[in-house]
Design an enzyme around this catalytic site. Structure first.
Site, mmCIF file in Angstrom:
data_model
loop_
_atom_site.group_PDB
_atom_site.id
_atom_site.type_symbol
_atom_site.label_atom_id
_atom_site.label_comp_id
_atom_site.label_asym_id
_atom_site.label_seq_id
_atom_site.Cartn_x
_atom_site.Cartn_y
_atom_site.Cartn_z
ATOM 1 N N VAL A 74 4.579 11.544 8.923
ATOM 2 C CA VAL A 74 5.780 12.363 9.120
ATOM 3 C C VAL A 74 5.642 13.240 10.371
ATOM 4 C CG1 VAL A 74 7.191 14.193 8.080
ATOM 5 C CG2 VAL A 74 6.326 12.323 6.658
ATOM 6 N N LYS A 97 -8.346 12.728 14.581
ATOM 7 C CA LYS A 97 -6.951 12.410 14.920
ATOM 8 C C LYS A 97 -6.556 13.111 16.222
ATOM 9 C CE LYS A 97 -4.689 11.429 10.544
ATOM 10 N NZ LYS A 97 -3.633 11.724 9.598
ATOM 11 N N THR A 181 7.281 16.765 0.982
ATOM 12 C CA THR A 181 8.044 16.688 -0.267
ATOM 13 C C THR A 181 7.514 17.746 -1.238
ATOM 14 O OG1 THR A 181 8.323 14.342 0.114
ATOM 15 C CG2 THR A 181 8.713 15.127 -2.132
ATOM 16 N N PHE A 201 12.843 10.952 5.085
ATOM 17 C CA PHE A 201 13.075 9.687 4.371
ATOM 18 C C PHE A 201 12.455 8.484 5.076
ATOM 19 C CE2 PHE A 201 16.655 12.537 3.439
ATOM 20 C CZ PHE A 201 16.565 12.607 2.060
ATOM 21 N N LEU A 202 11.573 8.716 6.051
ATOM 22 C CA LEU A 202 11.075 7.583 6.848
ATOM 23 C C LEU A 202 10.188 6.643 6.029
ATOM 24 C CD1 LEU A 202 7.857 8.203 7.448
ATOM 25 C CD2 LEU A 202 8.783 9.700 9.167
ATOM 26 N N ARG A 203 10.034 5.428 6.583
ATOM 27 C CA ARG A 203 9.151 4.432 5.947
ATOM 28 C C ARG A 203 7.896 4.272 6.802
ATOM 29 N NH1 ARG A 203 13.027 -0.338 6.859
ATOM 30 N NH2 ARG A 203 13.238 0.916 8.732
ATOM 31 N N GLU A 204 6.727 4.217 6.158
ATOM 32 C CA GLU A 204 5.495 4.009 6.921
ATOM 33 C C GLU A 204 5.562 2.657 7.614
ATOM 34 O OE1 GLU A 204 2.221 4.555 4.241
ATOM 35 O OE2 GLU A 204 2.740 6.646 3.898
ATOM 36 N N LYS A 257 15.690 14.666 -2.277
ATOM 37 C CA LYS A 257 14.473 13.913 -1.953
ATOM 38 C C LYS A 257 13.859 13.285 -3.210
ATOM 39 C CE LYS A 257 11.012 12.208 0.023
ATOM 40 N NZ LYS A 257 11.128 11.012 0.843
ATOM 41 N N ASN A 261 13.803 9.130 -4.141
ATOM 42 C CA ASN A 261 12.592 8.322 -4.306
ATOM 43 C C ASN A 261 12.472 7.783 -5.724
ATOM 44 O OD1 ASN A 261 11.744 8.277 -1.736
ATOM 45 N ND2 ASN A 261 9.900 9.509 -2.011
ATOM 46 N N PRO A 305 10.672 -8.820 -6.112
ATOM 47 C CA PRO A 305 9.620 -8.391 -7.043
ATOM 48 C C PRO A 305 8.277 -8.149 -6.339
ATOM 49 C CG PRO A 305 10.828 -10.250 -7.932
ATOM 50 C CD PRO A 305 11.285 -10.094 -6.513
ATOM 51 N N SER A 306 7.449 -7.379 -6.987
ATOM 52 C CA SER A 306 6.158 -7.009 -6.380
ATOM 53 C C SER A 306 5.166 -6.742 -7.509
ATOM 54 C CB SER A 306 6.339 -5.743 -5.551
ATOM 55 O OG SER A 306 6.769 -4.699 -6.401
ATOM 56 N N CYS A 313 4.133 7.899 -1.583
ATOM 57 C CA CYS A 313 5.218 8.751 -2.084
ATOM 58 C C CYS A 313 5.818 8.378 -3.439
ATOM 59 C CB CYS A 313 6.328 8.816 -1.038
ATOM 60 S SG CYS A 313 5.762 9.570 0.496
ATOM 61 N N ASP A 317 6.063 11.149 -6.413
ATOM 62 C CA ASP A 317 7.370 11.814 -6.491
ATOM 63 C C ASP A 317 8.058 11.522 -7.830
ATOM 64 O OD1 ASP A 317 6.640 12.500 -3.956
ATOM 65 O OD2 ASP A 317 8.297 11.513 -2.918
#
Ligand SMILES: NC(=O)c1ccc[n+]([C@@H]2O[C@H](COP(=O)([O-])OP(=O)(O)OC[C@H]3O[C@@H](n4cnc5c(N)ncnc54)[C@H](O)[C@@H]3O)[C@@H](O)[C@H]2O)c1
Length: 445
Positions: A74, A97, A181, A201-204, A257, A261, A305-306, A313, A317
């Site tokens: 983020v 980092k 969050t 709301f971003l996606r990795e 938020k 999620n 499916p997964s 998150c 969450d």
């Protein structure tokens, strides 16, 4: 007007257009030169994406002094985005980092962040935290971890609490924007009108792309002062689309938020339950899910499916929201989502065992199941809290020998594995594909 004329009327380069449409630049050029591609389902969205993007991607130099705390998915994406036209200082306690970023190397895998660090003229300073940075800041964005605290079932906000205290000890007037969050009511507990909550709301894997094309900008505040209103200008001065900006109270923004999620987790669990049932009956999940999705109220998206929902998150969450509202309100659906996710992993572990036994005819003790990658979704480099980790642990507890790819030759790895688990096909080399076990039923290459 054709696609090229439309793009030019918006003042966009082909590169910006390719990012807006989320297609590789080479593909975008091909679509623009040969409009017949726009008839295909895969690229149909391009015309509308360019049409709806805000006219002229102008970068107005911003004089604000911005500090971003936390150089994770983020924080790094916000810092890189804003540093195109603003002085940004990004601070993180992780020295490794900081050192990588000072060499313009991204510590996370994200095509646009890697490119921007190398190629763009960013006004970006990266360092470890120091109160002097906070002292001179106009706006401080907080993108710190908020892990699940197992003992309370709520978020651990220690990092946020500590940094907010540090900032206020040297700077009473800057605006603090919480991007992490947090639980409902956290922001208002400070009773400080200059602390606001702006959910992320971003996606990795697509972090910078999503920051450049936000689905919405939600600003949770107690008082709309000019200084706070200016945040929407800061956040949109680098976006390629025209997101809706919605003001609401901090607790409402925190609710957006957490409920968003939790909805995503519920949708994943729903289609996984559909898949578990159909699998157990020997019926085609693909056909049934396609049939369900053609109802426009349901839609054919986010339905693959997964092994279960996972990642940093969704699990925490969903768990926290369930703990916040469970018992207080009639919340049977929300409080059962985590349970459904757990059952899915247990069911699949059993399914995997019977599948591998039937194809190998081996005894449990002789079976070797392997994992090439724990990634939950393609494009990301992150496997924290991946559902596959839990599936593997269940298999190990049942006495199955599970091995992990350790850099050996792909051929050797293939030979010694009876079955290779992967959440998505895309994450494994094609030489391994015929031994892969996945529920990625909508994979297409
Ligand atoms: N990852 C996502 O896709 C995503 C999406 C939306 C919201 N969020 C939320 O945003 C927050 C951050 O998530 P993330 O994925 O970027 O986390 P992350 O773990 O990738 O990054 C957090 C960073 O903060 C640093 N840090 C920790 N304590 C610090 C301190 N006291 N001072 C300075 N730096 C410190 C860490 O070293 C780390 O680099 C979390 O609350 C998460 O739930 C994450």
């Amino acid at each position: 007007m054709n696609l090229k004329e439309l793009r030019k009327s918006k003042g966009l380069s082909q590169e910006q257009a390719s990012q807006i449409c989320d297609v590789p630049l080479r593909t975008y050029k091909r679509i623009e030169n040969n409009p017949i591609y726009l008839d295909s389902l895969k690229y149909k969205h391009c015309f509308d994406c360019i049409k709806s993007c805000s006219s002229k991607h102008k970068l107005i130099k911003n004089k604000d002094n911005i500090v971003v705390v936390g150089a994770g998915y983020v924080g790094l994406s916000i810092a890189v985005l804003l540093a195109n036209n603003t002085n940004v200082t990004l601070v993180d306690i992780n020295k490794e980092k900081v050192s990588l970023l000072n060499k313009k190397i991204s510590p996370i895998k994200d095509k646009l962040i890697e490119k921007s660090l190398k190629e763009d003229k960013l006004n970006l300073t990266v360092d470890t935290p120091n109160n002097n940075y906070y002292k001179n800041a106009d706006y401080v964005f907080l993108a710190l971890p908020t892990d699940l605290d197992e003992s309370t079932g709520l978020f651990n906000t220690n990092a946020l609490d500590g940094v907010i205290k540090d900032i206020r000890s040297v700077n009473k007037g800057c605006v603090i924007i919480i991007k992490s969050t947090v639980g409902i009511g956290y922001t208002e507990s400070f009773k400080d009108k200059n602390i606001i909550f702006c959910p992320e709301f971003l996606r990795e894997g697509n972090a910078l792309y999503d920051s450049m094309n936000p689905s919405r900008i939600i600003i949770g505040l107690t008082k709309l002062t000019p200084k706070i209103k200016h945040i929407s200008a800061i956040l949109t001065s680098n976006t390629l689309n025209s997101p809706s900006i919605i003001y609401m109270s901090p607790s409402e923004a925190e609710s957006v938020k957490l409920f968003s999620n939790t909805y995503l987790a519920m949708r994943v669990s729903f289609f996984n339950e559909v898949d578990s049932y159909l699998l157990s009956k020997g019926l085609s999940s693909k056909k049934v899910i396609e049939g369900i999705g053609l109802d426009q109220r349901i839609g054919s998206h986010y339905n693959n499916p997964s092994f279960g929902y996972g990642g940093y998150c969704l699990p925490k969450d969903t768990e926290v929201l369930s703990n916040i509202i469970g018992g207080i309100h009639n919340s049977d659906l929300i409080t059962s989502i985590s349970k459904s996710n757990k059952s899915r992993k247990e069911y699949l572990a059993e399914e995997i065992i019977s599948h591998v036994k039937s194809i190998t005819q081996k005894d449990i003790k002789d079976i070797v199941i392997s994992v090439y990658s724990y990634l939950s979704k393609s494009g990301s480099d992150n496997s924290r809290h991946a559902a596959l980790i839990d599936v593997v642990n269940i298999l190990k507890n049942k006495g199955i020998n599970v091995i992990e790819y350790n850099g050996e030759s792909i051929e050797f790895f293939y030979k010694k594995s009876d079955l290779i688990l992967s959440n998505r096909f895309q994450d494994v080399p094609k030489e391994l594909i015929d031994k892969v076990y996945t529920r990625d039923i909508f994979f297409s290459n």
